[in-house]
Scaffold this motif. Structure first.
Motif, PDB file in Angstrom:
ATOM      1  N   HIS A  57       0.860  -1.181   0.000  1.00  0.00           N
ATOM      2  CA  HIS A  57       0.000   0.000   0.000  1.00  0.00           C
ATOM      3  C   HIS A  57       0.904   1.241   0.000  1.00  0.00           C
ATOM      4  O   HIS A  57       2.052   1.173   0.440  1.00  0.00           O
ATOM      5  CB  HIS A  57      -0.881   0.028   1.246  1.00  0.00           C
ATOM      6  N   PRO A  58       0.388   2.374  -0.470  1.00  0.00           N
ATOM      7  CA  PRO A  58       1.230   3.585  -0.461  1.00  0.00           C
ATOM      8  C   PRO A  58       1.817   3.851   0.923  1.00  0.00           C
ATOM      9  O   PRO A  58       1.164   3.633   1.949  1.00  0.00           O
ATOM     10  CB  PRO A  58       0.257   4.686  -0.873  1.00  0.00           C
ATOM     11  N   ARG A  59       3.065   4.297   0.917  1.00  0.00           N
ATOM     12  CA  ARG A  59       3.781   4.624   2.150  1.00  0.00           C
ATOM     13  C   ARG A  59       3.892   6.139   2.244  1.00  0.00           C
ATOM     14  O   ARG A  59       4.405   6.783   1.331  1.00  0.00           O
ATOM     15  CB  ARG A  59       5.171   3.996   2.137  1.00  0.00           C
ATOM     16  N   VAL A  60       3.409   6.693   3.344  1.00  0.00           N
ATOM     17  CA  VAL A  60       3.439   8.136   3.577  1.00  0.00           C
ATOM     18  C   VAL A  60       4.598   8.456   4.521  1.00  0.00           C
ATOM     19  O   VAL A  60       4.782   7.792   5.542  1.00  0.00           O
ATOM     20  CB  VAL A  60       2.106   8.614   4.197  1.00  0.00           C
ATOM     21  N   TYR A  61       5.373   9.478   4.160  1.00  0.00           N
ATOM     22  CA  TYR A  61       6.474   9.949   5.000  1.00  0.00           C
ATOM     23  C   TYR A  61       6.070  11.267   5.649  1.00  0.00           C
ATOM     24  O   TYR A  61       5.635  12.192   4.960  1.00  0.00           O
ATOM     25  CB  TYR A  61       7.730  10.194   4.156  1.00  0.00           C
ATOM     26  N   PHE A  62       6.226  11.337   6.965  1.00  0.00           N
ATOM     27  CA  PHE A  62       5.962  12.562   7.712  1.00  0.00           C
ATOM     28  C   PHE A  62       7.296  13.204   8.091  1.00  0.00           C
ATOM     29  O   PHE A  62       8.225  12.513   8.515  1.00  0.00           O
ATOM     30  CB  PHE A  62       5.169  12.276   8.991  1.00  0.00           C
ATOM     31  N   ALA A  63       7.368  14.512   7.948  1.00  0.00           N
ATOM     32  CA  ALA A  63       8.582  15.255   8.281  1.00  0.00           C
ATOM     33  C   ALA A  63       8.794  15.304   9.790  1.00  0.00           C
ATOM     34  O   ALA A  63       7.837  15.335  10.566  1.00  0.00           O
ATOM     35  CB  ALA A  63       8.480  16.682   7.741  1.00  0.00           C
ATOM     36  N   THR A  64      10.057  15.313  10.179  1.00  0.00           N
ATOM     37  CA  THR A  64      10.442  15.532  11.567  1.00  0.00           C
ATOM     38  C   THR A  64      11.767  16.285  11.584  1.00  0.00           C
ATOM     39  O   THR A  64      12.597  16.110  10.696  1.00  0.00           O
ATOM     40  CB  THR A  64      10.556  14.209  12.358  1.00  0.00           C
ATOM     41  N   ASP A  65      11.936  17.124  12.582  1.00  0.00           N
ATOM     42  CA  ASP A  65      13.198  17.842  12.741  1.00  0.00           C
ATOM     43  C   ASP A  65      14.235  17.006  13.485  1.00  0.00           C
ATOM     44  O   ASP A  65      15.422  17.278  13.401  1.00  0.00           O
ATOM     45  CB  ASP A  65      12.973  19.153  13.515  1.00  0.00           C
ATOM     46  N   ASP A  66      13.765  15.997  14.237  1.00  0.00           N
ATOM     47  CA  ASP A  66      14.652  15.166  15.052  1.00  0.00           C
ATOM     48  C   ASP A  66      14.108  13.741  15.032  1.00  0.00           C
ATOM     49  O   ASP A  66      13.240  13.392  15.836  1.00  0.00           O
ATOM     50  CB  ASP A  66      14.723  15.712  16.478  1.00  0.00           C
ATOM     51  N   ILE A  67      14.585  12.939  14.115  1.00  0.00           N
ATOM     52  CA  ILE A  67      14.035  11.598  13.937  1.00  0.00           C
ATOM     53  C   ILE A  67      14.276  10.717  15.157  1.00  0.00           C
ATOM     54  O   ILE A  67      13.419   9.907  15.515  1.00  0.00           O
ATOM     55  CB  ILE A  67      14.560  10.943  12.638  1.00  0.00           C
ATOM     56  N   ASP A  68      15.399  10.894  15.848  1.00  0.00           N
ATOM     57  CA  ASP A  68      15.665  10.076  17.023  1.00  0.00           C
ATOM     58  C   ASP A  68      14.642  10.364  18.125  1.00  0.00           C
ATOM     59  O   ASP A  68      14.091   9.440  18.731  1.00  0.00           O
ATOM     60  CB  ASP A  68      17.092  10.308  17.537  1.00  0.00           C
ATOM     61  N   ALA A  69      14.350  11.639  18.356  1.00  0.00           N
ATOM     62  CA  ALA A  69      13.351  12.008  19.359  1.00  0.00           C
ATOM     63  C   ALA A  69      11.962  11.524  18.942  1.00  0.00           C
ATOM     64  O   ALA A  69      11.187  11.040  19.777  1.00  0.00           O
ATOM     65  CB  ALA A  69      13.338  13.523  19.576  1.00  0.00           C
ATOM     66  N   SER A  70      11.646  11.619  17.648  1.00  0.00           N
ATOM     67  CA  SER A  70      10.330  11.172  17.166  1.00  0.00           C
ATOM     68  C   SER A  70      10.176   9.664  17.325  1.00  0.00           C
ATOM     69  O   SER A  70       9.115   9.179  17.729  1.00  0.00           O
ATOM     70  CB  SER A  70      10.137  11.568  15.705  1.00  0.00           C
ATOM     71  N   VAL A  71      11.225   8.902  17.014  1.00  0.00           N
ATOM     72  CA  VAL A  71      11.171   7.445  17.175  1.00  0.00           C
ATOM     73  C   VAL A  71      11.032   7.086  18.651  1.00  0.00           C
ATOM     74  O   VAL A  71      10.234   6.202  19.012  1.00  0.00           O
ATOM     75  CB  VAL A  71      12.401   6.772  16.526  1.00  0.00           C
ATOM     76  N   ASN A  72      11.761   7.762  19.529  1.00  0.00           N
ATOM     77  CA  ASN A  72      11.627   7.504  20.966  1.00  0.00           C
ATOM     78  C   ASN A  72      10.204   7.775  21.431  1.00  0.00           C
ATOM     79  O   ASN A  72       9.622   6.977  22.178  1.00  0.00           O
ATOM     80  CB  ASN A  72      12.619   8.347  21.768  1.00  0.00           C
ATOM     81  N   ARG A  73       9.619   8.886  20.988  1.00  0.00           N
ATOM     82  CA  ARG A  73       8.248   9.246  21.375  1.00  0.00           C
ATOM     83  C   ARG A  73       7.255   8.224  20.810  1.00  0.00           C
ATOM     84  O   ARG A  73       6.314   7.821  21.497  1.00  0.00           O
ATOM     85  CB  ARG A  73       7.914  10.656  20.900  1.00  0.00           C
ATOM     86  N   LEU A  74       7.476   7.793  19.587  1.00  0.00           N
ATOM     87  CA  LEU A  74       6.642   6.766  18.966  1.00  0.00           C
ATOM     88  C   LEU A  74       6.607   5.514  19.842  1.00  0.00           C
ATOM     89  O   LEU A  74       5.535   4.960  20.116  1.00  0.00           O
ATOM     90  CB  LEU A  74       7.205   6.420  17.575  1.00  0.00           C
ATOM     91  N   HIS A  75       7.764   5.078  20.319  1.00  0.00           N
ATOM     92  CA  HIS A  75       7.843   3.888  21.164  1.00  0.00           C
ATOM     93  C   HIS A  75       7.124   4.118  22.490  1.00  0.00           C
ATOM     94  O   HIS A  75       6.419   3.228  22.975  1.00  0.00           O
ATOM     95  CB  HIS A  75       9.297   3.478  21.394  1.00  0.00           C
ATOM     96  N   GLU A  76       7.281   5.310  23.071  1.00  0.00           N
ATOM     97  CA  GLU A  76       6.586   5.642  24.316  1.00  0.00           C
ATOM     98  C   GLU A  76       5.071   5.555  24.146  1.00  0.00           C
ATOM     99  O   GLU A  76       4.349   5.201  25.085  1.00  0.00           O
ATOM    100  CB  GLU A  76       6.948   7.062  24.777  1.00  0.00           C
ATOM    101  N   LEU A  77       4.584   5.891  22.950  1.00  0.00           N
ATOM    102  CA  LEU A  77       3.143   5.906  22.684  1.00  0.00           C
ATOM    103  C   LEU A  77       2.605   4.547  22.230  1.00  0.00           C
ATOM    104  O   LEU A  77       1.426   4.417  21.926  1.00  0.00           O
ATOM    105  CB  LEU A  77       2.831   6.963  21.614  1.00  0.00           C
ATOM    106  N   GLY A  78       3.468   3.530  22.177  1.00  0.00           N
ATOM    107  CA  GLY A  78       3.022   2.190  21.847  1.00  0.00           C
ATOM    108  C   GLY A  78       3.218   1.781  20.400  1.00  0.00           C
ATOM    109  O   GLY A  78       2.799   0.704  19.992  1.00  0.00           O
ATOM    110  N   GLY A  79       3.865   2.635  19.613  1.00  0.00           N
ATOM    111  CA  GLY A  79       4.175   2.287  18.236  1.00  0.00           C
ATOM    112  C   GLY A  79       5.504   1.554  18.165  1.00  0.00           C
ATOM    113  O   GLY A  79       6.176   1.365  19.176  1.00  0.00           O
ATOM    114  N   HIS A  80       5.869   1.128  16.974  1.00  0.00           N
ATOM    115  CA  HIS A  80       7.188   0.506  16.801  1.00  0.00           C
ATOM    116  C   HIS A  80       7.767   0.910  15.454  1.00  0.00           C
ATOM    117  O   HIS A  80       7.057   1.399  14.575  1.00  0.00           O
ATOM    118  CB  HIS A  80       7.126  -1.013  16.973  1.00  0.00           C
ATOM    119  N   SER A  81       9.076   0.732  15.351  1.00  0.00           N
ATOM    120  CA  SER A  81       9.768   1.159  14.129  1.00  0.00           C
ATOM    121  C   SER A  81      10.924   0.227  13.821  1.00  0.00           C
ATOM    122  O   SER A  81      11.416  -0.488  14.692  1.00  0.00           O
ATOM    123  CB  SER A  81      10.307   2.576  14.287  1.00  0.00           C
ATOM    124  N   GLU A  82      11.330   0.281  12.569  1.00  0.00           N
ATOM    125  CA  GLU A  82      12.592  -0.332  12.186  1.00  0.00           C
ATOM    126  C   GLU A  82      13.695   0.622  12.614  1.00  0.00           C
ATOM    127  O   GLU A  82      13.424   1.750  13.045  1.00  0.00           O
ATOM    128  CB  GLU A  82      12.622  -0.539  10.671  1.00  0.00           C
TER     129      GLU A  82
END
Length: 113
Positions: A57-82
């Motif tokens: 399915h189409p993959r959408v990319y969202f901008a971030t100024d600090d990808i490390d902080a965004s990934v950490n926050r994602l994990h805190e909120l129950g998401g996961h990432s590569e």
């Protein structure tokens, strides 16, 4: 701007057929970037690319100024990432899933020189 959609990738089993389809539907042209990766020239910022397992399915990319902080926050909120990966001259990306399993990606542009 953080959270803004800044890139979309459309996966296809046959990228030539997909380019012909979207070209006929929206009058999009594409330019080959790297092998079978075709950047859309006159449509949304994005590309038509080969489909892969788990990417149909189409993959959408969202901008971030600090990808490390965004990934950490994602994990805190129950998401996961590569793992975050670097695309030389482009920036850093991470393919993610939200807390309900919906896929999306994060993108931090490379610093301007």
């Amino acid at each position: 701007m953080p959270g803004q959609v800044n890139w979309v990738e459309i996966p296809a089993a046959d990228t030539a057929k997909a380019r012909a389809f979207y070209g006929a539907l929206f009058n999009w042209g594409t330019s080959e970037f790297d092998g079978d990766y075709h950047v859309i020239d006159n449509g949304p910022d994005g590309a038509i690319i080969p489909a892969e397992d788990g990417f149909s399915h189409p993959r959408v990319y969202f901008a971030t100024d600090d990808i490390d902080a965004s990934v950490n926050r994602l994990h805190e909120l129950g998401g996961h990432s590569e793992d975050v990966s670097t695309v030389p001259g482009i920036g850093r990306i991470a393919h993610c899933h939200d807390d309900q399993g919906i896929p999306f990606s994060l993108y931090e542009p490379a610093p301007q020189s």
